[in-house]
Design a protein around this motif. Sequence first.
Motif, PDB file in Angstrom:
ATOM      1  N   ARG A  22      14.366 103.635  50.558  1.00 45.01           N
ATOM      2  CA  ARG A  22      14.866 102.279  50.816  1.00 45.01           C
ATOM      3  C   ARG A  22      15.428 102.180  52.220  1.00 45.01           C
ATOM      4  NH1 ARG A  22      18.569 100.319  46.735  1.00 45.01           N
ATOM      5  NH2 ARG A  22      17.003 101.227  45.429  1.00 45.01           N
ATOM      6  N   THR A  23      15.564 100.959  52.693  1.00 42.91           N
ATOM      7  CA  THR A  23      16.167 100.697  53.993  1.00 42.91           C
ATOM      8  C   THR A  23      16.769  99.306  54.005  1.00 42.91           C
ATOM      9  OG1 THR A  23      15.852 100.787  56.383  1.00 42.91           O
ATOM     10  CG2 THR A  23      14.132  99.698  55.139  1.00 42.91           C
ATOM     11  N   GLY A  24      17.550  99.066  55.004  1.00 46.10           N
ATOM     12  CA  GLY A  24      18.023  97.723  55.262  1.00 46.10           C
ATOM     13  C   GLY A  24      19.430  97.716  55.791  1.00 46.10           C
ATOM     14  N   PRO A  25      19.678  96.851  56.762  1.00 46.52           N
ATOM     15  CA  PRO A  25      18.679  96.155  57.568  1.00 46.52           C
ATOM     16  C   PRO A  25      17.993  97.126  58.540  1.00 46.52           C
ATOM     17  CG  PRO A  25      20.876  95.638  58.343  1.00 46.52           C
ATOM     18  CD  PRO A  25      21.046  96.498  57.119  1.00 46.52           C
ATOM     19  N   GLY A  26      16.777  96.772  58.891  1.00 48.05           N
ATOM     20  CA  GLY A  26      16.015  97.630  59.789  1.00 48.05           C
ATOM     21  C   GLY A  26      14.544  97.317  59.752  1.00 48.05           C
ATOM     22  N   LEU A  27      13.729  98.370  59.610  1.00 49.55           N
ATOM     23  CA  LEU A  27      12.281  98.205  59.641  1.00 49.55           C
ATOM     24  C   LEU A  27      11.620  98.841  58.426  1.00 49.55           C
ATOM     25  CD1 LEU A  27      11.394  99.143  63.347  1.00 49.55           C
ATOM     26  CD2 LEU A  27      11.455  96.847  62.344  1.00 49.55           C
ATOM     27  N   LEU A  28      10.613  98.144  57.909  1.00 50.52           N
ATOM     28  CA  LEU A  28       9.624  98.738  57.025  1.00 50.52           C
ATOM     29  C   LEU A  28       8.448  99.053  57.934  1.00 50.52           C
ATOM     30  CD1 LEU A  28       8.231  99.480  54.352  1.00 50.52           C
ATOM     31  CD2 LEU A  28       7.546  97.077  54.176  1.00 50.52           C
ATOM     32  N   ILE A  29       8.021 100.322  57.959  1.00 48.22           N
ATOM     33  CA  ILE A  29       6.947 100.745  58.840  1.00 48.22           C
ATOM     34  C   ILE A  29       5.809 101.288  57.993  1.00 48.22           C
ATOM     35  CG2 ILE A  29       6.298 102.233  60.760  1.00 48.22           C
ATOM     36  CD1 ILE A  29       9.355 102.431  61.386  1.00 48.22           C
ATOM     37  N   LEU A  30       4.681 100.585  58.020  1.00 45.59           N
ATOM     38  CA  LEU A  30       3.469 101.049  57.352  1.00 45.59           C
ATOM     39  C   LEU A  30       2.676 101.828  58.389  1.00 45.59           C
ATOM     40  CD1 LEU A  30       2.597  97.694  55.547  1.00 45.59           C
ATOM     41  CD2 LEU A  30       3.891  99.629  54.637  1.00 45.59           C
ATOM     42  N   VAL A  31       2.313 103.075  58.070  1.00 41.79           N
ATOM     43  CA  VAL A  31       1.725 103.987  59.051  1.00 41.79           C
ATOM     44  C   VAL A  31       0.405 104.552  58.551  1.00 41.79           C
ATOM     45  CG1 VAL A  31       2.036 106.319  59.970  1.00 41.79           C
ATOM     46  CG2 VAL A  31       3.844 104.681  60.181  1.00 41.79           C
ATOM     47  N   CYS A  32      -0.560 104.664  59.487  1.00 39.07           N
ATOM     48  CA  CYS A  32      -1.853 105.275  59.183  1.00 39.07           C
ATOM     49  C   CYS A  32      -2.240 106.207  60.315  1.00 39.07           C
ATOM     50  CB  CYS A  32      -2.925 104.196  59.021  1.00 39.07           C
ATOM     51  SG  CYS A  32      -4.574 104.852  58.699  1.00 39.07           S
ATOM     52  N   ALA A  33      -2.514 107.452  59.958  1.00 40.48           N
ATOM     53  CA  ALA A  33      -3.053 108.402  60.936  1.00 40.48           C
ATOM     54  C   ALA A  33      -4.567 108.211  60.985  1.00 40.48           C
ATOM     55  CB  ALA A  33      -2.712 109.833  60.533  1.00 40.48           C
ATOM     56  N   MET A  34      -5.107 108.154  62.189  1.00 36.07           N
ATOM     57  CA  MET A  34      -6.531 107.961  62.404  1.00 36.07           C
ATOM     58  C   MET A  34      -7.178 109.302  62.754  1.00 36.07           C
ATOM     59  SD  MET A  34      -6.570 104.669  61.976  1.00 36.07           S
ATOM     60  CE  MET A  34      -8.147 104.118  62.604  1.00 36.07           C
ATOM     61  N   ARG A  35      -8.501 109.398  62.511  1.00 37.28           N
ATOM     62  CA  ARG A  35      -9.226 110.621  62.877  1.00 37.28           C
ATOM     63  C   ARG A  35      -8.990 110.919  64.356  1.00 37.28           C
ATOM     64  NH1 ARG A  35     -12.150 112.742  59.063  1.00 37.28           N
ATOM     65  NH2 ARG A  35     -13.025 111.433  57.434  1.00 37.28           N
ATOM     66  N   GLY A  36      -8.678 112.157  64.653  1.00 41.09           N
ATOM     67  CA  GLY A  36      -8.466 112.572  66.034  1.00 41.09           C
ATOM     68  C   GLY A  36      -7.043 112.419  66.525  1.00 41.09           C
ATOM     69  N   ASP A  37      -6.157 111.818  65.741  1.00 41.38           N
ATOM     70  CA  ASP A  37      -4.766 111.680  66.172  1.00 41.38           C
ATOM     71  C   ASP A  37      -4.114 113.054  66.296  1.00 41.38           C
ATOM     72  OD1 ASP A  37      -4.770 108.934  66.406  1.00 41.38           O
ATOM     73  OD2 ASP A  37      -3.802 108.555  64.474  1.00 41.38           O
ATOM     74  N   THR A  38      -3.145 113.133  67.194  1.00 39.31           N
ATOM     75  CA  THR A  38      -2.454 114.391  67.473  1.00 39.31           C
ATOM     76  C   THR A  38      -0.944 114.224  67.293  1.00 39.31           C
ATOM     77  OG1 THR A  38      -2.131 113.859  69.809  1.00 39.31           O
ATOM     78  CG2 THR A  38      -4.202 114.978  69.202  1.00 39.31           C
ATOM     79  N   ASP A  39      -0.248 115.352  67.343  1.00 38.00           N
ATOM     80  CA  ASP A  39       1.215 115.313  67.291  1.00 38.00           C
ATOM     81  C   ASP A  39       1.783 114.477  68.426  1.00 38.00           C
ATOM     82  OD1 ASP A  39       0.957 117.025  65.143  1.00 38.00           O
ATOM     83  OD2 ASP A  39       1.993 118.710  66.079  1.00 38.00           O
ATOM     84  N   ALA A  40       1.172 114.565  69.599  1.00 38.95           N
ATOM     85  CA  ALA A  40       1.659 113.817  70.764  1.00 38.95           C
ATOM     86  C   ALA A  40       1.621 112.315  70.491  1.00 38.95           C
ATOM     87  CB  ALA A  40       0.841 114.158  72.003  1.00 38.95           C
ATOM     88  N   GLU A  41       0.603 111.850  69.800  1.00 35.28           N
ATOM     89  CA  GLU A  41       0.522 110.416  69.485  1.00 35.28           C
ATOM     90  C   GLU A  41       1.600 110.009  68.488  1.00 35.28           C
ATOM     91  OE1 GLU A  41      -4.113 109.395  70.233  1.00 35.28           O
ATOM     92  OE2 GLU A  41      -3.625 111.038  68.844  1.00 35.28           O
ATOM     93  N   ALA A  42       1.888 110.868  67.528  1.00 39.54           N
ATOM     94  CA  ALA A  42       2.964 110.575  66.571  1.00 39.54           C
ATOM     95  C   ALA A  42       4.310 110.510  67.292  1.00 39.54           C
ATOM     96  CB  ALA A  42       2.988 111.634  65.472  1.00 39.54           C
ATOM     97  N   GLU A  43       4.537 111.426  68.220  1.00 42.35           N
ATOM     98  CA  GLU A  43       5.778 111.444  68.996  1.00 42.35           C
ATOM     99  C   GLU A  43       5.921 110.174  69.827  1.00 42.35           C
ATOM    100  OE1 GLU A  43       5.306 115.034  71.238  1.00 42.35           O
ATOM    101  OE2 GLU A  43       5.421 116.287  69.428  1.00 42.35           O
ATOM    102  N   LYS A  44       4.841 109.791  70.498  1.00 48.21           N
ATOM    103  CA  LYS A  44       4.855 108.598  71.354  1.00 48.21           C
ATOM    104  C   LYS A  44       5.101 107.337  70.524  1.00 48.21           C
ATOM    105  CE  LYS A  44       1.882 106.016  74.517  1.00 48.21           C
ATOM    106  NZ  LYS A  44       0.553 105.922  75.123  1.00 48.21           N
ATOM    107  N   LEU A  45       4.441 107.244  69.382  1.00 50.10           N
ATOM    108  CA  LEU A  45       4.612 106.070  68.521  1.00 50.10           C
ATOM    109  C   LEU A  45       6.037 105.993  67.999  1.00 50.10           C
ATOM    110  CD1 LEU A  45       3.185 103.622  67.254  1.00 50.10           C
ATOM    111  CD2 LEU A  45       2.577 105.113  65.331  1.00 50.10           C
ATOM    112  N   ALA A  46       6.606 107.107  67.586  1.00 49.62           N
ATOM    113  CA  ALA A  46       7.983 107.122  67.082  1.00 49.62           C
ATOM    114  C   ALA A  46       8.960 106.667  68.160  1.00 49.62           C
ATOM    115  CB  ALA A  46       8.341 108.508  66.570  1.00 49.62           C
TER     116      ALA A  46
END
Length: 145
Positions: A22-46
């Motif tokens: 649960r959360t609130g107030p704040g963000l609900l974040i729906l996330v999808c990893a795509m083929r070829g995604d890397t740790d660096a992309e997860a870090e940048k997105l976060a």
Amino acid sequence: MRALLQRVTHACVTVDGTTVGRTGPGLLILVCAMRGDTDAEAEKLAARVAKLRIFTDPNGRMNLSLRDTGGSALVVSQFTLAADTSRGNRPGFSAAAAPEEGARLYEYFSSCLADQGVPVETGRFGADMKVELLNDGPVTIWLES
């Protein structure tokens, strides 16, 4: 990685009738990893999510980030964000990362967001989840790494 952010006053996710996050107030974040995604992309997105100025300041302008407000996040995996609807009436999901890699990157993104100073709760990867939220604004933002 793809993420759909919804500014919420509260949100929760249940699995088999039990609240798992649960959360609130704040963000609900729906996330999808795509083929070829890397740790660096997860870090940048976060980092982008934590710094994105989509919360209202005292003057009524969207000028504050999740970190600025002290808000929290509920991160829910959603492979359907990879949907290809360009042909026919049935979406294809082949652009999504394989389940094992998708789960790993989902967990890694969540931990990276927590490392940004944001309190994080999560859904359960691969489960049939029920998500309940009260969208604030409404404000809904699409991000890709």
